[in-house]
Motif scaffolding. Structure first.
Motif, PDB file in Angstrom:
ATOM      1  N   LYS A   1      38.184 -72.890 -49.437  1.00 39.73           N
ATOM      2  CA  LYS A   1      37.372 -72.489 -48.281  1.00 39.73           C
ATOM      3  C   LYS A   1      37.931 -73.082 -46.991  1.00 39.73           C
ATOM      4  CE  LYS A   1      33.078 -71.671 -50.736  1.00 39.73           C
ATOM      5  NZ  LYS A   1      33.526 -72.170 -52.045  1.00 39.73           N
ATOM      6  N   SER A   2      38.503 -74.272 -47.074  1.00 38.27           N
ATOM      7  CA  SER A   2      39.121 -74.868 -45.890  1.00 38.27           C
ATOM      8  C   SER A   2      40.321 -74.050 -45.428  1.00 38.27           C
ATOM      9  CB  SER A   2      39.572 -76.302 -46.184  1.00 38.27           C
ATOM     10  OG  SER A   2      38.469 -77.131 -46.398  1.00 38.27           O
ATOM     11  N   VAL A   3      41.129 -73.590 -46.381  1.00 34.62           N
ATOM     12  CA  VAL A   3      42.307 -72.799 -46.052  1.00 34.62           C
ATOM     13  C   VAL A   3      41.905 -71.500 -45.358  1.00 34.62           C
ATOM     14  CG1 VAL A   3      44.220 -71.478 -47.045  1.00 34.62           C
ATOM     15  CG2 VAL A   3      43.753 -73.790 -47.862  1.00 34.62           C
ATOM     16  N   TYR A   4      40.865 -70.847 -45.877  1.00 40.10           N
ATOM     17  CA  TYR A   4      40.425 -69.565 -45.313  1.00 40.10           C
ATOM     18  C   TYR A   4      39.338 -69.713 -44.252  1.00 40.10           C
ATOM     19  CZ  TYR A   4      43.242 -67.307 -48.827  1.00 40.10           C
ATOM     20  OH  TYR A   4      44.296 -66.882 -49.580  1.00 40.10           O
ATOM     21  N   ARG A   5      39.023 -70.959 -43.890  1.00 40.14           N
ATOM     22  CA  ARG A   5      38.035 -71.279 -42.852  1.00 40.14           C
ATOM     23  C   ARG A   5      36.665 -70.661 -43.155  1.00 40.14           C
ATOM     24  NH1 ARG A   5      39.023 -74.092 -38.946  1.00 40.14           N
ATOM     25  NH2 ARG A   5      37.751 -73.033 -37.409  1.00 40.14           N
ATOM     26  N   LEU A   6      36.178 -70.925 -44.379  1.00 41.50           N
ATOM     27  CA  LEU A   6      34.875 -70.447 -44.830  1.00 41.50           C
ATOM     28  C   LEU A   6      33.991 -71.649 -45.118  1.00 41.50           C
ATOM     29  CD1 LEU A   6      36.136 -67.805 -47.425  1.00 41.50           C
ATOM     30  CD2 LEU A   6      35.369 -67.362 -45.084  1.00 41.50           C
ATOM     31  N   LYS A   7      32.685 -71.431 -45.131  1.00 43.66           N
ATOM     32  CA  LYS A   7      31.762 -72.495 -45.520  1.00 43.66           C
ATOM     33  C   LYS A   7      30.522 -71.874 -46.150  1.00 43.66           C
ATOM     34  CE  LYS A   7      29.509 -72.884 -41.022  1.00 43.66           C
ATOM     35  NZ  LYS A   7      29.137 -73.773 -39.940  1.00 43.66           N
ATOM     36  N   VAL A   8      29.821 -72.675 -46.942  1.00 44.24           N
ATOM     37  CA  VAL A   8      28.588 -72.251 -47.598  1.00 44.24           C
ATOM     38  C   VAL A   8      27.429 -72.688 -46.720  1.00 44.24           C
ATOM     39  CG1 VAL A   8      27.134 -72.531 -49.639  1.00 44.24           C
ATOM     40  CG2 VAL A   8      29.612 -72.462 -49.880  1.00 44.24           C
ATOM     41  N   VAL A   9      26.522 -71.752 -46.416  1.00 42.20           N
ATOM     42  CA  VAL A   9      25.328 -72.067 -45.631  1.00 42.20           C
ATOM     43  C   VAL A   9      24.101 -71.502 -46.345  1.00 42.20           C
ATOM     44  CG1 VAL A   9      26.533 -72.119 -43.413  1.00 42.20           C
ATOM     45  CG2 VAL A   9      25.528 -69.998 -44.204  1.00 42.20           C
ATOM     46  N   ALA A  10      22.954 -72.046 -46.011  1.00 45.70           N
ATOM     47  CA  ALA A  10      21.694 -71.563 -46.578  1.00 45.70           C
ATOM     48  C   ALA A  10      21.290 -70.266 -45.894  1.00 45.70           C
ATOM     49  CB  ALA A  10      20.609 -72.612 -46.401  1.00 45.70           C
TER      50      ALA A  10
ATOM     51  N   TRP B   1      20.710 -66.970 -56.487  1.00 47.27           N
ATOM     52  CA  TRP B   1      19.919 -68.031 -57.117  1.00 47.27           C
ATOM     53  C   TRP B   1      19.771 -69.254 -56.216  1.00 47.27           C
ATOM     54  CZ3 TRP B   1      22.097 -68.327 -62.784  1.00 47.27           C
ATOM     55  CH2 TRP B   1      21.660 -67.214 -63.496  1.00 47.27           C
ATOM     56  N   SER B   2      20.791 -69.552 -55.442  1.00 45.63           N
ATOM     57  CA  SER B   2      20.764 -70.784 -54.640  1.00 45.63           C
ATOM     58  C   SER B   2      20.401 -70.528 -53.180  1.00 45.63           C
ATOM     59  CB  SER B   2      22.126 -71.475 -54.706  1.00 45.63           C
ATOM     60  OG  SER B   2      23.129 -70.634 -54.178  1.00 45.63           O
ATOM     61  N   ASP B   3      20.105 -69.291 -52.805  1.00 46.80           N
ATOM     62  CA  ASP B   3      19.775 -68.938 -51.417  1.00 46.80           C
ATOM     63  C   ASP B   3      20.853 -69.394 -50.443  1.00 46.80           C
ATOM     64  OD1 ASP B   3      17.314 -67.722 -52.065  1.00 46.80           O
ATOM     65  OD2 ASP B   3      16.338 -69.680 -52.125  1.00 46.80           O
ATOM     66  N   THR B   4      22.100 -69.078 -50.795  1.00 43.13           N
ATOM     67  CA  THR B   4      23.237 -69.426 -49.937  1.00 43.13           C
ATOM     68  C   THR B   4      24.091 -68.195 -49.687  1.00 43.13           C
ATOM     69  OG1 THR B   4      24.628 -70.013 -51.845  1.00 43.13           O
ATOM     70  CG2 THR B   4      23.395 -71.804 -50.783  1.00 43.13           C
ATOM     71  N   LYS B   5      25.003 -68.345 -48.737  1.00 47.03           N
ATOM     72  CA  LYS B   5      26.013 -67.320 -48.496  1.00 47.03           C
ATOM     73  C   LYS B   5      27.252 -68.003 -47.939  1.00 47.03           C
ATOM     74  CE  LYS B   5      24.137 -66.220 -43.963  1.00 47.03           C
ATOM     75  NZ  LYS B   5      23.569 -65.197 -43.104  1.00 47.03           N
ATOM     76  N   VAL B   6      28.378 -67.343 -48.042  1.00 46.35           N
ATOM     77  CA  VAL B   6      29.640 -67.872 -47.522  1.00 46.35           C
ATOM     78  C   VAL B   6      29.920 -67.154 -46.210  1.00 46.35           C
ATOM     79  CG1 VAL B   6      32.114 -68.142 -47.940  1.00 46.35           C
ATOM     80  CG2 VAL B   6      30.499 -68.355 -49.828  1.00 46.35           C
ATOM     81  N   VAL B   7      30.176 -67.937 -45.175  1.00 45.93           N
ATOM     82  CA  VAL B   7      30.427 -67.363 -43.845  1.00 45.93           C
ATOM     83  C   VAL B   7      31.725 -67.936 -43.276  1.00 45.93           C
ATOM     84  CG1 VAL B   7      27.988 -67.004 -43.329  1.00 45.93           C
ATOM     85  CG2 VAL B   7      29.070 -69.138 -42.664  1.00 45.93           C
ATOM     86  N   LYS B   8      32.284 -67.223 -42.320  1.00 46.86           N
ATOM     87  CA  LYS B   8      33.486 -67.665 -41.612  1.00 46.86           C
ATOM     88  C   LYS B   8      33.117 -68.794 -40.650  1.00 46.86           C
ATOM     89  CE  LYS B   8      37.802 -66.161 -40.572  1.00 46.86           C
ATOM     90  NZ  LYS B   8      38.837 -66.372 -41.561  1.00 46.86           N
ATOM     91  N   MET B   9      33.915 -69.864 -40.632  1.00 44.88           N
ATOM     92  CA  MET B   9      33.677 -70.958 -39.676  1.00 44.88           C
ATOM     93  C   MET B   9      34.048 -70.492 -38.287  1.00 44.88           C
ATOM     94  SD  MET B   9      34.941 -74.535 -41.237  1.00 44.88           S
ATOM     95  CE  MET B   9      35.448 -74.518 -42.931  1.00 44.88           C
ATOM     96  N   SER B  10      33.266 -70.915 -37.310  1.00 46.49           N
ATOM     97  CA  SER B  10      33.566 -70.507 -35.919  1.00 46.49           C
ATOM     98  C   SER B  10      34.494 -71.512 -35.257  1.00 46.49           C
ATOM     99  CB  SER B  10      32.287 -70.396 -35.130  1.00 46.49           C
ATOM    100  OG  SER B  10      31.519 -71.562 -35.239  1.00 46.49           O
TER     101      SER B  10
END
Length: 90
Positions: free
Chosen positions: A27-36, A81-90
């Motif tokens: 996720k760091s390489v592709y600049r992604l993160k997990v958010v609620a 199940w975890s109420d999360t999603k993966v989004v692009k870091m700004s």
């Protein structure tokens, strides 16, 4: 034995580790993160959510179904199940 234990801990909690950018290496390489999805990104809540999200990968049949759902509609069962999603870091 210790290596296996620490690998499992990293695998389950890699998206909330207090080291670096609090994301997995990929996720760091592709600049992604997990958010609620409900925007409650409290650290204690996120630890529980990330644990649920990553435990799905350890259960073979659930993991296959998770991949099927992702390919079908672009959303993982683990994220539902975890109420999360993966989004692009700004």
């Amino acid at each position: 034995m210790f290596g296996t234990f620490f690998s499992l801990i990293y695998f389950l909690f890699r998206d909330v580790m207090p080291i670096g950018s609090r994301t997995s290496i990929g996720k760091s390489v592709y600049r992604l993160k997990v958010v609620a999805t409900d925007e409650n990104n409290d650290p204690k809540t996120m630890i529980r959510r990330v644990f649920i999200r990553n435990i799905v990968s350890l259960i073979p049949l659930v993991n296959i179904y998770d991949l099927y759902l992702f390919l079908l509609n672009g959303e993982r069962l683990a994220d539902q199940w975890s109420d999360t999603k993966v989004v692009k870091m700004s």
